[in-house]
Design an enzyme around this catalytic site. Structure first.
Site, PDB file in Angstrom:
ATOM      1  N   SER A   1     -17.306  -9.160  37.796  1.00  0.00           N
ATOM      2  CA  SER A   1     -18.436  -9.728  37.035  1.00  0.00           C
ATOM      3  C   SER A   1     -19.636  -8.799  36.884  1.00  0.00           C
ATOM      4  CB  SER A   1     -18.902 -11.024  37.679  1.00  0.00           C
ATOM      5  OG  SER A   1     -17.981 -12.038  37.406  1.00  0.00           O
TER       6      SER A   1
ATOM      7  N   LYS B   1     -20.464  -7.662  33.513  1.00  0.00           N
ATOM      8  CA  LYS B   1     -21.254  -8.528  32.625  1.00  0.00           C
ATOM      9  C   LYS B   1     -22.641  -7.921  32.366  1.00  0.00           C
ATOM     10  CE  LYS B   1     -18.886 -12.678  34.375  1.00  0.00           C
ATOM     11  NZ  LYS B   1     -18.930 -13.773  35.372  1.00  0.00           N
TER      12      LYS B   1
ATOM     13  N   TYR C   1     -12.407  -8.915  27.762  1.00  0.00           N
ATOM     14  CA  TYR C   1     -13.227  -9.331  28.914  1.00  0.00           C
ATOM     15  C   TYR C   1     -12.524  -8.964  30.230  1.00  0.00           C
ATOM     16  CZ  TYR C   1     -14.919 -12.573  32.507  1.00  0.00           C
ATOM     17  OH  TYR C   1     -15.376 -13.092  33.690  1.00  0.00           O
TER      18      TYR C   1
ATOM     19  N   TYR D   1     -25.071 -16.697  40.505  1.00  0.00           N
ATOM     20  CA  TYR D   1     -24.558 -18.027  40.129  1.00  0.00           C
ATOM     21  C   TYR D   1     -25.369 -19.153  40.755  1.00  0.00           C
ATOM     22  CZ  TYR D   1     -20.926 -14.704  39.092  1.00  0.00           C
ATOM     23  OH  TYR D   1     -20.262 -13.604  38.653  1.00  0.00           O
TER      24      TYR D   1
ATOM     25  N   VAL E   1     -16.291 -10.505  42.083  1.00  0.00           N
ATOM     26  CA  VAL E   1     -15.316 -10.959  43.089  1.00  0.00           C
ATOM     27  C   VAL E   1     -14.468  -9.821  43.655  1.00  0.00           C
ATOM     28  CG1 VAL E   1     -15.088 -13.404  42.480  1.00  0.00           C
ATOM     29  CG2 VAL E   1     -13.671 -11.709  41.311  1.00  0.00           C
TER      30      VAL E   1
HETATM   31  O1  DON Z   1     -13.341 -13.887  35.156  1.00  0.00           O
HETATM   32  C1  DON Z   1     -13.156 -13.820  36.369  1.00  0.00           C
HETATM   33  O2  DON Z   1     -12.898 -14.832  37.037  1.00  0.00           O
HETATM   34  C2  DON Z   1     -13.259 -12.457  37.034  1.00  0.00           C
HETATM   35  N1  DON Z   1     -12.732 -11.444  36.176  1.00  0.00           N
HETATM   36  C3  DON Z   1     -14.671 -12.132  37.375  1.00  0.00           C
HETATM   37  C4  DON Z   1     -15.359 -13.212  38.183  1.00  0.00           C
HETATM   38  C5  DON Z   1     -16.369 -12.688  39.124  1.00  0.00           C
HETATM   39  O3  DON Z   1     -16.411 -11.540  39.445  1.00  0.00           O
HETATM   40  C6  DON Z   1     -17.273 -13.691  39.749  1.00  0.00           C
HETATM   41  N2  DON Z   1     -18.226 -13.024  40.611  1.00  0.00           N
HETATM   42  N3  DON Z   1     -18.601 -13.020  41.687  1.00  0.00           N
END
Ligand code: DON
Length: 314
Positions: free
Chosen positions: A66, A69, A190, A242, A260
């Site tokens: 993320s 982003k 994405y 978040y 993540v």
């Molecule tokens: O879209 C997703 O679920 C992952 N590619 C990224 C989510 C993420 O990194 C949430 N962050 N802490």
């Protein structure tokens, strides 16, 4: 503060972080991430005066997830302008998990913000209509000053095989006419940007670029406009962690974005960029060690956005 004292504080921070690592878990919903060693921890701190400090696993590669982003938002703001971007994505904290779609379905006709998946998929969809993934990769290489940044194909494939929820979000976005482009292509773009492989050093470099108002310290070149830097940092502070963003802001006062994969990107305005890697996550999906140790670092180096104490390495 003397450089030796900075290193002592960083060693303490590493110990503090390691003390809580066992209470977290690696991300398991992307099967390839479940294989990571949850005990890894690295902290990298690059100051605006050119000093570099690091401890632990700062050279390990991990997927940016993320944190991409933030790069995507910078590129979208610079390409399409704030008016267009914020017509499609809001700037309010959602108070929900990063992969929630309830607030989008029930409470809004726009994703709440660009840091949650619905908002980031919207931004990715805009970019996908304009740039190739190779161009996105080159952008990340440039802002992180690392030509080695590339897609981790194993993580990409693993997430593509398990991304039903992101596809559901993207189809909901399409049904609300928030995205125009092909849903499958938008989710692929994405997921590819989330699978770019970086180090804590890369994140500190990018953090320093933002801390230095978008001007690359090593070349003196402006890579990102002041206006974009200001907007992006504001959204990182209010939405970057978040549904843990408020508590984190209170504790550290440092605009930060998590992924993540275990990364944390932090920006201490006009002071330093911080990159952290620790794949053990708390229940909100944020690096558990990083959240803990950043509170300590913020206090020790006076990094809270509302702390007016001068701080410098001598
Ligand atoms: O879209 C997703 O679920 C992952 N590619 C990224 C989510 C993420 O990194 C949430 N962050 N802490």
């Amino acid at each position: 503060m003397k450089a030796g004292e900075v290193m002592t504080i960083l060693d303490n921070a590493l110990r503090i972080g390691k003390g809580v690592t066992r209470y977290g878990k690696v991300a398991a919903y992307i099967p390839e991430l479940a294989k990571k060693d949850k005990n890894k921890l690295g902290i990298c701190l690059y100051t605006i005066d050119g000093d570099r400090f690091e401890v632990g696993n700062t050279e390990d590669r991990f997927t940016i997830q993320s944190i991409a982003k933030v790069m995507a938002l910078c590129l979208a703001l610079e390409t399409f302008g704030a008016g267009f971007v914020f017509d499609h994505v809001g700037v309010e904290p959602s108070g929900e998990a990063f992969n929630s779609l309830v607030e989008l379905d029930n409470r809004s006709n726009r994703p709440f913000n660009p840091m949650i998946n619905s908002g980031a998929i919207t931004v990715a969809s805009m970019l996908e209509g304009r740039y190739s993934i190779e161009e996105m990769q080159k952008y990340m290489q440039d802002v992180c000053e690392d030509p080695e940044i590339a897609i981790d194909e194993a993580v990409f494939e693993s997430e593509m095989a398990t991304c039903a929820r992101n596809k559901a979000i993207a189809y909901l976005l399409k049904s609300k006419q928030i995205i125009d482009n092909d849903v499958e292509e938008s989710v692929t773009f994405y997921t590819q940007m989330c699978a770019m492989s970086v180090t804590a050093r890369n994140l500190a470099t990018f953090g320093l670029l933002l801390a230095n108002d978008g001007i690359q310290l090593s070349t003196g070149k402006r890579l990102i406009s002041s206006q974009t830097v200001r907007m992006v940092q504001t959204i990182m502070l209010t939405c970057g962690m978040y549904d843990g963003s408020g508590e984190f802001a209170l504790k550290t006062g440092i605009p930060t974005k998590s992924g993540v994969g275990g990364g944390l990107l932090s920006v201490a305005q006009k002071k330093m960029g911080i990159g952290i890697y620790g794949p053990s996550l708390d229940e909100k999906g944020n690096c558990i060690a990083g959240c803990e140790l950043l509170g300590y670092i913020s206090e020790a180096f006076h990094l809270h956005i509302f702390d007016q104490t001068e701080w410098k390495v001598e």
